[in-house]
Design an enzyme around this catalytic site. Structure first.
Site, short mmCIF file in Angstrom:
data_model
loop_
_atom_site.label_atom_id
_atom_site.label_comp_id
_atom_site.label_asym_id
_atom_site.label_seq_id
_atom_site.Cartn_x
_atom_site.Cartn_y
_atom_site.Cartn_z
N CYS A 197 0.80 -1.22 0.00
CA CYS A 197 0.00 0.00 0.00
C CYS A 197 0.84 1.28 0.00
O CYS A 197 0.29 2.38 -0.03
CB CYS A 197 -0.95 -0.01 1.20
N HIS A 215 -9.69 2.86 -0.01
CA HIS A 215 -8.29 2.45 -0.04
C HIS A 215 -7.98 1.79 -1.38
O HIS A 215 -8.41 0.67 -1.65
CB HIS A 215 -8.03 1.48 1.11
N HIS A 238 -2.22 7.76 6.54
CA HIS A 238 -2.61 6.55 5.82
C HIS A 238 -4.09 6.26 6.12
O HIS A 238 -4.85 5.96 5.21
CB HIS A 238 -1.71 5.39 6.25
#
Length: 613
Positions: A258, A452, A414
Site C-alpha cells: 500500500c 483504499h 494513511h
C-alpha cells in the site's frame, strides 16, 4: 547542490472524479466551495459520468466517492463459485457425447444412448464433483470510479485490463492538462533524461489480466494471448512509454504494497535530485474491486463487512448500513473500504520547470522508506513507520525551520479505517508531534472519501494535498462522529470538519504503510515555498521569465479544460505510430541520436570508479 523535484502536473481518475483541474479534490470539499466552483465541479463530474445538463446536483454527486457496490463490474448478490460434492457409487450422469473428457476419469463406465449424441456415465466409485453455485458478497461498500465512467470505451482498448485502461486515461490527463509542449520538451532532452515509474501493487487481476489467465481453464474457457503479458505489475509504465509518451528513457515500478506510489515517487526524487533525470512521470493504477480480491481481504478480516457496519450503527440484521460512511479513520471502525484509482504526476527538475514555464503545484523534498525489521506477523505493523515520519519531519525542519514545521504543516495520514491502524498510526504521529513540539498537528485522511486504492493510496493523498494549497481547505474526516478511546491524540488535531487554511501551509507529510513492513513518508512543499526556493536559487529575473512563459502554459491548460468539460477531449493512445528501428538511429561510438529528441545519448563515458594498475 541538489536539483529540486517540482510537481508540474497531475491527472487521473478516482471515486472523487477527474484529478486535473483539481476537480477530484473539489468533490471532497464540495459543500465549502463557492457557487461558481460547485458549478464547475458538477460540470466536470457530469461529463465523465455521461450525464446531460438536466441532471440535478444530487444525482451527479450520488455516483461518486465511497458508496454501495454497483453492478457494472459484477453482481455482488450472485458471485460465482463451485460447490464441492461427492456422488456415490452407482450414480449416473448424462452428457453430450462431444463433451466426454479425454483421458476419461477413473471409475467412469460409459454407455452410448440411442440418439447417438449422448452418453450415460455410471460411477463405479465415489466421485468428487463441483456444482456451479452463487453466493452473496458480505462486503457491499467500495470506492468505485464515478458511475457511468468507462475508461476502456474512450480509446481502442482491445480487451485491456481495467487498470491499464485507467492508466491511459490518467497519464493522458496529467500530460494534456499540463499545458506543456511535449514535443518541444523532448527536443531539449536526451532519452535517458526521461523516466516513467508506474505500476500496480497487485498486478492486473481482472479477467483481461492474470485473473482470467488463472481461472479460464477452470471455467471451461480458453486463456487468451493477452492475459499473461498484460498482467505484469509494471505494465502501466510500459503503456505510458509505448502508447502515450513515446519514451526511450528509464522505466519500471517499485512495489511496496500500500506504499507503492511513494516507492515510485522516491525513485523519481532520487533521480531528479542527483541530476540523472530531468523529467519523470510517476503514478500507479489499481483496479482491485473484483470478487476474488475482496474475498481475500475480507477473509483476513481487513474489510468492513455489512454485518460489522450494522454493529457499529446499532442496526438489525437485514437493515442497510451507511455505505457512504464505511471508512472511519481514527474512530470506532470495522475495516478498510477497497477502492480503485489511477493517479499520475509529472515532475521536473527546477531548471527545466523554469525554462518551460510549467505550473508549480508543489515540490517533493524527499521520500523516506524503512522496513519494520523482525515481525511477529507479516500483516502486523512495526517500528519502521516511526523512522519514516520522524525523518520527514526532521527534513522539513531543516529546510524551513522550527516554526514552519510546528505551525504550518499538516499530515495526510494513511488512515485506513481499521481498528489496528487507528491505534498504531495515531501513536506514531502523536509521538512525532510531541518530540518536535507540535501541540495540535492537523491530521487528514482522504480514504474516508475515496476508500483504499492499495498501491495508488498515496496518490489519492497527494492529489488531496495539492488541492489544499490550491483552495485553502484541508478536508476533514466527515464520516466519523468522534475519536475512538484507544486513539493517541494528545498532540494531534484529527480533523472532523474541513479546516480553512487562513495562512500559508508550508508543507505536508504524506504517510503510507503496507503489508510486509513497507513504510514510506514523503515531505511535500507548497507552491509558495517552492517558488521562494526557486527565486533564491535562480534570481528574480529568471522568475520573471518563468511567469511570462507560464501565461502561455495556463492558456493551453484552460483550452484543454474546455475540451474536457465539453466531452471533446480523448486520451492519448498512439498505437503503432512513430515506431523506431535501427534505420532511424544515428549511431557512432561517441553518441546515439534518436529522432524526436534534441540531445543525443552520450556514449563518451568516463570511468566513475578508480584506475586499475
Amino acid at each position: 547542490m541538489s536539483r529540486l523535484p517540482v510537481i508540474v502536473a497531475q491527472g487521473g481518475i478516482s471515486p472523487a472524479g477527474r484529478t486535473s483541474g483539481f476537480h477530484g479534490y473539489h468533490r471532497l470539499v464540495f459543500d465549502q466551495l463557492s457557487q461558481q466552483k460547485q458549478k464547475e465541479t458538477l460540470a466536470a463530474l457530469a461529463q465523465i459520468r455521461g450525464l446531460d445538463a438536466s441532471a440535478s446536483a444530487n444525482e451527479i454527486l450520488a455516483g461518486s466517492l465511497v458508496r454501495k457496490l454497483e453492478g457494472n463490474l459484477f453482481d455482488n448478490n450472485a458471485l460465482d463459485y463451485n460447490h464441492p460434492l461427492k456422488a456415490g457409487e452407482g450414480s449416473e450422469l448424462i452428457l453430450p457425447k462431444r463433451r466426454l473428457p479425454s483421458p476419461m476419469p477413473a471409475g467412469w463406465e460409459v454407455e452410448e444412448l440411442a440418439d447417438g449424441k449422448h452418453i450415460r456415465v455410471t460411477f463405479s466409485d465415489t466421485q468428487p464433483l463441483m456444482l456451479p453455485s452463487t453466493r452473496a458478497g458480505i462486503v457491499n461498500a467500495a470506492g468505485q470510479l464515478p458511475t457511468g465512467f468507462k475508461p476502456d470505451e474512450l480509446y481502442q482498448s482491445r480487451h485491456h485490463p481495467r487498470s491499464l485502461a485507467m492508466t491511459v486515461f490518467g497519464a493522458s490527463d496529467a500530460m494534456q492538462s499540463s499545458g506543456l509542449d511535449w514535443l518541444g520538451l523532448k527536443d531539449q532532452l536526451a532519452p535517458e533524461e526521461i523516466a516513467v515509474y508506474a505500476g500496480s501493487a497487485m498486478s492486473q487481476l481482472d479477467y483481461n489480466g492474470y485473473g482470467g489467465m488463472m481461472k479460464a481453464r477452470l471455467m471451461g474457457k480458453r486463456v487468451t494471448s493477452k492475459q499473461c503479458p498484460l498482467g505484469f505489475a509494471e505494465m502501466s509504465a510500459d503503456f505510458i512509454n509505448a502508447y502515450i509518451l513515446g519514451s526511450l528513457g528509464n522505466t519500471g515500478t517499485s512495489m511496496g504494497a500500500c506504499a507503492t506510489l511513494l516507492y515510485n515517487l522516491q525513485m523519481a526524487v532520487n533521480d531528479i535530485r542527483s541530476g540523472k533525470r530531468r523529467l519523470v512521470i510517476v503514478g500507479n493504477s489499481e483496479a482491485p474491486i473484483t470478487p476474488e480480491i475482496m474475498d481475500g481481504y475480507s477473509t483476513m478480516g481487513a474489510l468492513a463487512t455489512d454485518d460489522a457496519l450494522r454493529k457499529l450503527e446499532g442496526l438489525a440484521t437485514g437493515e442497510n448500513p451507511e455505505w457512504r460512511r464505511a471508512c472511519r479513520p481514527f474512530a470506532d471502525n470495522a475495516g478498510f473500504t477497497i477502492a480503485e484509482s489511477s493517479q499520475y504526476f509529472v515532475l521536473m527538475d527546477d531548471e527545466l520547470a523554469m525554462a518551460s514555464g510549467a505550473s508549480i503545484l508543489g515540490s517533493v523534498a524527499d521520500v523516506f522508506v524503512n522496513a519494520d525489521g523482525y515481525k511477529k506477523s507479516i500483516s502486523a505493523p512495526g517500528a519502521g513507520n516511526y523512522l519514516t515520519v520522524a525523518r520527514a519531519a526532521a527534513l522539513g525542519r531543516a529546510i524551513l525551520g522550527e516554526e514552519s514545521l510546528r505551525q504550518r504543516s499538516f499530515v495526510q495520514a494513511h488512515g485506513t479505517g481499521t481498528p489496528q491502524n487507528r491505534v498504531t498510526e495515531s501513536h506514531i504521529l502523536n509521538e512525532t508531534a510531541k518530540v518536535f513540539g507540535m501541540d495540535s498537528w492537523s491530521i487528514a485522511a482522504v480514504k474516508s472519501y475515496v476508500g483504499h486504492s492499495i498501491g495508488v493510496a498515496a496518490g489519492d493523498q497527494l492529489m488531496s494535498t495539492l488541492g489544499v494549497w490550491h483552495s485553502g481547505l484541508i478536508p476533514g474526516i466527515r464520516t466519523i462522529d468522534g475519536i475512538a478511546d484507544d486513539v493517541h491524540h494528545s498532540h494531534l488535531n484529527i480533523l472532523q470538519q474541513h479546516q480553512e487554511v487562513t495562512g500559508a501551509m508550508d508543507m505536508s507529510l504524506i504517510n503510507a504503510k503496507g503489508f510486509g513492513g513497507n513504510n514510506a513518508t514523503a515531505l511535500v512543499m507548497s507552491p509558495d515555498v517552492t517558488e521562494k526556493l526557486l527565486s533564491a536559487k535562480h534570481g528574480k529575473q529568471a522568475m520573471t521569465g518563468w511567469k511570462q512563459q507560464a501565461e502561455q502554459v495556463e492558456a493551453r491548460q484552460q483550452a484543454h479544460e474546455q475540451l474536457q468539460v465539453s466531452g471533446d477531449a480523448s486520451p492519448i493512445y498512439q498505437f503503432g505510430e512513430g515506431v523506431l528501428n535501427e534505420e532511424h538511429l544515428e549511431f557512432t561510438d561517441k553518441a546515439l541520436k534518436v529522432p524526436g529528441f534534441g540531445k543525443a545519448v552520450n556514449l563518451d563515458a568516463s570511468n566513475p570508479f578508480w584506475e586499475i594498475d
